[in-house]
Scaffold this active site. Sequence first.
Site, PDB file in Angstrom:
ATOM      1  N   GLY A 197       1.041  -0.855  -0.226  1.00 26.98           N
ATOM      2  CA  GLY A 197       0.080  -0.111  -0.206  1.00 26.98           C
ATOM      3  C   GLY A 197       1.059   1.082  -0.189  1.00 26.98           C
TER       4      GLY A 197
ATOM      5  CD  GLN B 142       2.566   5.903   2.867  1.00 33.14           C
ATOM      6  OE1 GLN B 142       1.841   5.577   2.619  1.00 33.14           O
ATOM      7  NE2 GLN B 142       3.951   5.262   3.345  1.00 33.14           N
TER       8      GLN B 142
ATOM      9  CB  CYS C 205       4.542   2.596   7.942  1.00 32.96           C
ATOM     10  SG  CYS C 205       3.890   4.279   6.947  1.00 32.96           S
ATOM     11  CG  LEU C 206       6.487   0.980   2.595  1.00 32.88           C
ATOM     12  CD1 LEU C 206       5.561   0.904   0.819  1.00 32.88           C
ATOM     13  CD2 LEU C 206       7.470   0.187   2.466  1.00 32.88           C
TER      14      LEU C 206
ATOM     15  CG  HIS D 230      -1.563   1.103   7.359  1.00 32.83           C
ATOM     16  ND1 HIS D 230      -0.485   0.705   8.243  1.00 32.83           N
ATOM     17  CD2 HIS D 230      -0.376   2.198   6.796  1.00 32.83           C
ATOM     18  CE1 HIS D 230       0.858   1.804   8.321  1.00 32.83           C
ATOM     19  NE2 HIS D 230       1.292   2.152   6.919  1.00 32.83           N
ATOM     20  CD  GLU D 231      -1.831   2.435   2.465  1.00 32.55           C
ATOM     21  OE1 GLU D 231      -0.701   1.456   3.189  1.00 32.55           O
ATOM     22  OE2 GLU D 231      -1.172   3.395   2.416  1.00 32.55           O
TER      23      GLU D 231
ATOM     24  CG  HIS E 259      -0.303   6.841   5.449  1.00 33.77           C
ATOM     25  ND1 HIS E 259       0.926   7.377   6.360  1.00 33.77           N
ATOM     26  CD2 HIS E 259       0.177   5.127   5.561  1.00 33.77           C
ATOM     27  CE1 HIS E 259       1.216   6.301   6.846  1.00 33.77           C
ATOM     28  NE2 HIS E 259       0.664   4.901   5.745  1.00 33.77           N
TER      29      HIS E 259
END
Length: 174
Positions: free
Chosen positions: A46, A51, A96-97, A138-139, A142
């Site tokens: 994702g 991000q 998380c990236l 999660h996305e 963000h």
Amino acid sequence: MSRLPIIVVPHPILKEIAKPIETITDAIKQQAADMIETMYDAPGIGLAANQVGKLNRIFVMDTNYRKNDESRDAKVLINPEIVWRSEEMSVMEEGCLSIPQQFAEVERPRTVRVKYIDLSGQVQEMEGSDLVSHCLQHELDHLNGVLFIDYLSRLKRNMILRKVDKMMKDSPVL
Ligand code: K2U
Ligand code: ZN
């Protein structure tokens, strides 16, 4: 398509609320393509607009990330909203990236249904459980300036932030 730099904590854009997309322009379609390429390259399942430094309400996801290239089927979700949550909860280790190499257990509703607009402007609904549910939530978090570490104790959150800060200082090119 281009790979975009992924923003890392504590950059303030990760805590901002993204704005709804009014018109699906060629620029939005290009951003979606670049986010998909960036997600697969990371690799991740994702990636949300914040991000990559954008404050519009769009994220991409492909939870079949283990499969080979041929089966890639990334979804693009514009102006996503959760329209139903299960009462049953599930606990899953998340990463998380934007918080590299840090993981912690997060409890979320096991199943969610998300209403969104796709790249062709059609209203769609997607329901997912377990990994798909955690990814959707999660996305969407963000886009609302929420990170998975915000669900942890202050002590654990600050430990993770200090580890990422040290990691970035020791190897800034990460
Ligand atoms: O938004 C992101 O930073 C990508 C996240 C998405 C995600 C986090 C937790 C649970 C589900 C999805 C990941 O870091 S992508 C890396 C990854 C790969 C496989 C499974 C979990 C996380
Ligand atoms: Zn993340």
